[in-house]
Design an enzyme around this catalytic site. Structure first.
Site, PDB file in Angstrom:
ATOM      1  CD  GLU A  25      -2.840  -1.161   2.405  1.00 13.49           C
ATOM      2  OE1 GLU A  25      -2.836  -0.164   3.158  1.00 13.49           O
ATOM      3  OE2 GLU A  25      -3.581  -2.139   2.568  1.00 13.49           O
ATOM      4  CD  GLU A  38      -0.601  -1.753   6.184  1.00 12.34           C
ATOM      5  OE1 GLU A  38      -0.181  -1.975   7.334  1.00 12.34           O
ATOM      6  OE2 GLU A  38      -1.798  -1.793   5.873  1.00 12.34           O
ATOM      7  CG  ASN A  40      -1.418  -5.839   4.980  1.00 14.48           C
ATOM      8  OD1 ASN A  40      -1.077  -5.824   6.162  1.00 14.48           O
ATOM      9  ND2 ASN A  40      -2.093  -4.834   4.439  1.00 14.48           N
ATOM     10  NE  ARG A  42      -3.487  -9.637   6.479  1.00 12.94           N
ATOM     11  CZ  ARG A  42      -4.351  -8.675   6.208  1.00 12.94           C
ATOM     12  NH1 ARG A  42      -5.237  -8.839   5.249  1.00 12.94           N
ATOM     13  NH2 ARG A  42      -4.348  -7.550   6.872  1.00 12.94           N
ATOM     14  CB  VAL A  45     -11.465  -7.303   2.061  1.00  9.72           C
ATOM     15  CG1 VAL A  45     -11.213  -5.809   2.035  1.00  9.72           C
ATOM     16  CG2 VAL A  45     -12.939  -7.594   1.881  1.00  9.72           C
ATOM     17  NE  ARG A  89     -13.459  -3.011   2.205  1.00  7.00           N
ATOM     18  CZ  ARG A  89     -12.482  -3.082   3.105  1.00  7.00           C
ATOM     19  NH1 ARG A  89     -12.780  -3.302   4.377  1.00  7.00           N
ATOM     20  NH2 ARG A  89     -11.232  -2.917   2.751  1.00  7.00           N
TER      21      ARG A  89
END
Length: 204
Positions: A25, A38, A40, A42, A45, A89
């Site tokens: 990001e 950062e 992540n 993984r 969403v 979302r």
């Protein structure tokens, strides 16, 4: 810019020996300078957006690589971006107060059609408990460009019926009708201005 970022990340992650899915990001300032936030290690969403524009099954690919497959065998060629994708979302929340809305779903009519994807486990007579994340569905659309994607999302949101609990569907409908959002004129202060809680100058 996407290619430049990709080349930098490819070299950086190769240098540290990283092999598998990851989400990196950044923030960009008004002068188009990027700032790393950062990484992540993984799936996140938002991954269906990437899957929609690349036709790469990221979850399957992640599992195959973890099992020992080579990246070239998983991807079987260069990753090509096609069109534009948007994800909404759909949360079990009040669309104006953003308070949680647990309870029984009395009616559930999902949208469909060309370029529409819905990831959900919700159904009519199902119950949304108060103990977990309020996300109940991810509505994703793809179009040949941003304008078509926005139009498809607006139509899908009109088709999407959830009764018995509050959801964020009405908020998404309002955002999709906003000319600034349609034109891609938004920044980190957009929602605050859109909801009238922030009086900054509009995005350039």
């Amino acid at each position: 810019m996407r290619k430049e970022i990709g080349d930098i990340l490819s070299k950086t992650l190769s240098a540290v020996g990283y092999r598998n899915a990851g989400t990196i990001e950044f923030l960009m300032d008004q002068d188009r300078r990027l700032y790393f936030i950062e990484m992540n290690t993984r799936i996140q969403v938002e991954h269906p957006v990437t899957e929609m524009v690349t036709d790469v099954d990221l979850v399957k690919s992640q599992i195959m690589i973890a099992y020992g497959a080579k990246m070239k065998d998983v991807l079987q060629g260069p990753v090509v971006h096609r069109g534009h994708a948007i994800e909404c979302r759909i949360n079990a929340e009040h669309p104006e107060k953003f308070t949680p809305s647990a309870g029984k779903i009395t009616a559930f009519h999902p949208p469909g059609g060309t370029g529409v994807r819905l990831d959900t486990a919700a159904y009519a007579e199902g119950t949304i408990p108060p103990y977990y994340d309020s996300l109940i569905a991810k509505l994703v659309v793809r179009g040949k460009d941003r304008n078509e994607a926005c139009s498809r999302m607006a139509r899908a949101l009109e088709m999407f019926i959830v009764e018995g609990i509050y959801t964020t569907i009405p908020l998404h409908r309002r955002i999709l009708a906003d000319p600034d959002f349609r034109a891609g004129k938004f920044d980190t202060g957009y929602i605050g201005r859109f909801l009238g809680t922030k009086k900054d100058e509009p995005a350039a």
